[in-house]
Design a protein around this motif. Structure first.
Motif, PDB file in Angstrom:
ATOM      1  N   LEU A   1     -31.927  27.096 -19.707  1.00 60.85           N
ATOM      2  CA  LEU A   1     -30.985  27.681 -20.649  1.00 60.85           C
ATOM      3  C   LEU A   1     -30.942  29.206 -20.543  1.00 60.85           C
ATOM      4  O   LEU A   1     -29.861  29.806 -20.625  1.00 60.85           O
ATOM      5  CB  LEU A   1     -31.334  27.253 -22.078  1.00 60.85           C
ATOM      6  CG  LEU A   1     -31.163  25.764 -22.368  1.00 60.85           C
ATOM      7  CD1 LEU A   1     -31.622  25.451 -23.781  1.00 60.85           C
ATOM      8  CD2 LEU A   1     -29.739  25.331 -22.156  1.00 60.85           C
ATOM      9  N   ILE A   2     -32.081  29.836 -20.350  1.00 60.86           N
ATOM     10  CA  ILE A   2     -32.099  31.292 -20.180  1.00 60.86           C
ATOM     11  C   ILE A   2     -31.373  31.684 -18.898  1.00 60.86           C
ATOM     12  O   ILE A   2     -30.566  32.620 -18.878  1.00 60.86           O
ATOM     13  CB  ILE A   2     -33.546  31.825 -20.189  1.00 60.86           C
ATOM     14  CG1 ILE A   2     -34.145  31.695 -21.584  1.00 60.86           C
ATOM     15  CG2 ILE A   2     -33.603  33.285 -19.712  1.00 60.86           C
ATOM     16  CD1 ILE A   2     -35.619  31.992 -21.654  1.00 60.86           C
ATOM     17  N   GLY A   3     -31.642  30.966 -17.811  1.00 61.21           N
ATOM     18  CA  GLY A   3     -30.951  31.236 -16.556  1.00 61.21           C
ATOM     19  C   GLY A   3     -29.455  31.026 -16.670  1.00 61.21           C
ATOM     20  O   GLY A   3     -28.657  31.824 -16.166  1.00 61.21           O
ATOM     21  N   LEU A   4     -29.059  29.964 -17.338  1.00 58.33           N
ATOM     22  CA  LEU A   4     -27.638  29.683 -17.541  1.00 58.33           C
ATOM     23  C   LEU A   4     -26.974  30.782 -18.357  1.00 58.33           C
ATOM     24  O   LEU A   4     -25.875  31.232 -18.036  1.00 58.33           O
ATOM     25  CB  LEU A   4     -27.472  28.329 -18.229  1.00 58.33           C
ATOM     26  CG  LEU A   4     -26.059  27.850 -18.498  1.00 58.33           C
ATOM     27  CD1 LEU A   4     -25.319  27.637 -17.182  1.00 58.33           C
ATOM     28  CD2 LEU A   4     -26.084  26.563 -19.295  1.00 58.33           C
ATOM     29  N   ALA A   5     -27.650  31.237 -19.397  1.00 62.17           N
ATOM     30  CA  ALA A   5     -27.096  32.315 -20.218  1.00 62.17           C
ATOM     31  C   ALA A   5     -26.947  33.604 -19.414  1.00 62.17           C
ATOM     32  O   ALA A   5     -25.949  34.319 -19.554  1.00 62.17           O
ATOM     33  CB  ALA A   5     -27.989  32.554 -21.434  1.00 62.17           C
ATOM     34  N   LEU A   6     -27.908  33.900 -18.553  1.00 64.69           N
ATOM     35  CA  LEU A   6     -27.801  35.091 -17.712  1.00 64.69           C
ATOM     36  C   LEU A   6     -26.646  34.986 -16.722  1.00 64.69           C
ATOM     37  O   LEU A   6     -25.922  35.960 -16.492  1.00 64.69           O
ATOM     38  CB  LEU A   6     -29.115  35.318 -16.947  1.00 64.69           C
ATOM     39  CG  LEU A   6     -30.294  35.796 -17.790  1.00 64.69           C
ATOM     40  CD1 LEU A   6     -31.581  35.786 -16.965  1.00 64.69           C
ATOM     41  CD2 LEU A   6     -30.025  37.172 -18.321  1.00 64.69           C
ATOM     42  N   ILE A   7     -26.454  33.814 -16.133  1.00 65.65           N
ATOM     43  CA  ILE A   7     -25.354  33.622 -15.200  1.00 65.65           C
ATOM     44  C   ILE A   7     -24.009  33.760 -15.901  1.00 65.65           C
ATOM     45  O   ILE A   7     -23.101  34.438 -15.400  1.00 65.65           O
ATOM     46  CB  ILE A   7     -25.481  32.244 -14.513  1.00 65.65           C
ATOM     47  CG1 ILE A   7     -26.678  32.233 -13.572  1.00 65.65           C
ATOM     48  CG2 ILE A   7     -24.193  31.882 -13.763  1.00 65.65           C
ATOM     49  CD1 ILE A   7     -27.049  30.869 -13.060  1.00 65.65           C
ATOM     50  N   ILE A   8     -23.866  33.147 -17.064  1.00 65.88           N
ATOM     51  CA  ILE A   8     -22.605  33.235 -17.807  1.00 65.88           C
ATOM     52  C   ILE A   8     -22.333  34.669 -18.223  1.00 65.88           C
ATOM     53  O   ILE A   8     -21.198  35.169 -18.085  1.00 65.88           O
ATOM     54  CB  ILE A   8     -22.632  32.295 -19.024  1.00 65.88           C
ATOM     55  CG1 ILE A   8     -22.616  30.833 -18.563  1.00 65.88           C
ATOM     56  CG2 ILE A   8     -21.444  32.559 -19.947  1.00 65.88           C
ATOM     57  CD1 ILE A   8     -22.864  29.829 -19.665  1.00 65.88           C
ATOM     58  N   SER A   9     -23.347  35.365 -18.724  1.00 65.08           N
ATOM     59  CA  SER A   9     -23.116  36.752 -19.164  1.00 65.08           C
ATOM     60  C   SER A   9     -22.787  37.654 -17.978  1.00 65.08           C
ATOM     61  O   SER A   9     -21.948  38.549 -18.099  1.00 65.08           O
ATOM     62  CB  SER A   9     -24.323  37.278 -19.926  1.00 65.08           C
ATOM     63  OG  SER A   9     -25.449  37.413 -19.068  1.00 65.08           O
ATOM     64  N   SER A  10     -23.411  37.429 -16.841  1.00 65.35           N
ATOM     65  CA  SER A  10     -23.095  38.233 -15.655  1.00 65.35           C
ATOM     66  C   SER A  10     -21.684  37.952 -15.151  1.00 65.35           C
ATOM     67  O   SER A  10     -20.973  38.869 -14.737  1.00 65.35           O
ATOM     68  CB  SER A  10     -24.097  37.946 -14.538  1.00 65.35           C
ATOM     69  OG  SER A  10     -25.380  38.353 -14.915  1.00 65.35           O
ATOM     70  N   ALA A  11     -21.288  36.709 -15.170  1.00 71.63           N
ATOM     71  CA  ALA A  11     -19.936  36.355 -14.716  1.00 71.63           C
ATOM     72  C   ALA A  11     -18.870  36.934 -15.642  1.00 71.63           C
ATOM     73  O   ALA A  11     -17.816  37.358 -15.186  1.00 71.63           O
ATOM     74  CB  ALA A  11     -19.804  34.841 -14.644  1.00 71.63           C
ATOM     75  N   MET A  12     -19.146  36.982 -16.928  1.00 68.54           N
ATOM     76  CA  MET A  12     -18.177  37.506 -17.873  1.00 68.54           C
ATOM     77  C   MET A  12     -18.163  39.028 -17.904  1.00 68.54           C
ATOM     78  O   MET A  12     -17.165  39.636 -18.267  1.00 68.54           O
ATOM     79  CB  MET A  12     -18.459  36.950 -19.275  1.00 68.54           C
ATOM     80  CG  MET A  12     -18.191  35.471 -19.362  1.00 68.54           C
ATOM     81  SD  MET A  12     -18.613  34.780 -20.947  1.00 68.54           S
ATOM     82  CE  MET A  12     -17.388  35.521 -21.976  1.00 68.54           C
ATOM     83  N   HIS A  13     -19.253  39.633 -17.501  1.00 68.48           N
ATOM     84  CA  HIS A  13     -19.327  41.088 -17.524  1.00 68.48           C
ATOM     85  C   HIS A  13     -18.480  41.642 -16.402  1.00 68.48           C
ATOM     86  O   HIS A  13     -17.788  42.573 -16.474  1.00 68.48           O
ATOM     87  CB  HIS A  13     -20.767  41.542 -17.390  1.00 68.48           C
ATOM     88  CG  HIS A  13     -20.943  43.012 -17.443  1.00 68.48           C
ATOM     89  ND1 HIS A  13     -20.683  43.727 -18.598  1.00 68.48           N
ATOM     90  CD2 HIS A  13     -21.347  43.902 -16.531  1.00 68.48           C
ATOM     91  CE1 HIS A  13     -20.926  45.010 -18.353  1.00 68.48           C
ATOM     92  NE2 HIS A  13     -21.330  45.137 -17.107  1.00 68.48           N
TER      93      HIS A  13
END
Length: 74
Positions: A62-74
């Motif tokens: 879940l932490i990795g997924l959140a980092l990927i989503i936030s990086s993609a949206m940034h």
């Protein structure tokens, strides 16, 4: 400078809310897919069987997924 921030504030708030909602929807959908792909009940393993290692693995996912989503949206 203060006037510029005052003019941009409504747009920033709206875009922040939109990106937050999109991010949460993607996060929830990814977790639901992950949960369906597991050959066992994740809830039963963590709650009833007290499988701590599975909880750590899911938390890491879940932490990795959140980092990927936030990086993609940034």
């Amino acid at each position: 400078m203060d006037r510029l921030l005052h003019d941009l504030r409504p747009g920033l708030i709206l875009s922040t809310l939109i990106y937050a909602i999109i991010g949460m929807l993607i996060f929830g959908a990814a977790f639901a897919i992950f949960n369906k792909l597991m050959p066992f009940s994740v809830r039963k393993e963590i709650e009833e069987d007290q499988n701590t290692s599975l909880g750590i693995i899911i938390g890491s996912f879940l932490i990795g997924l959140a980092l990927i989503i936030s990086s993609a949206m940034h």
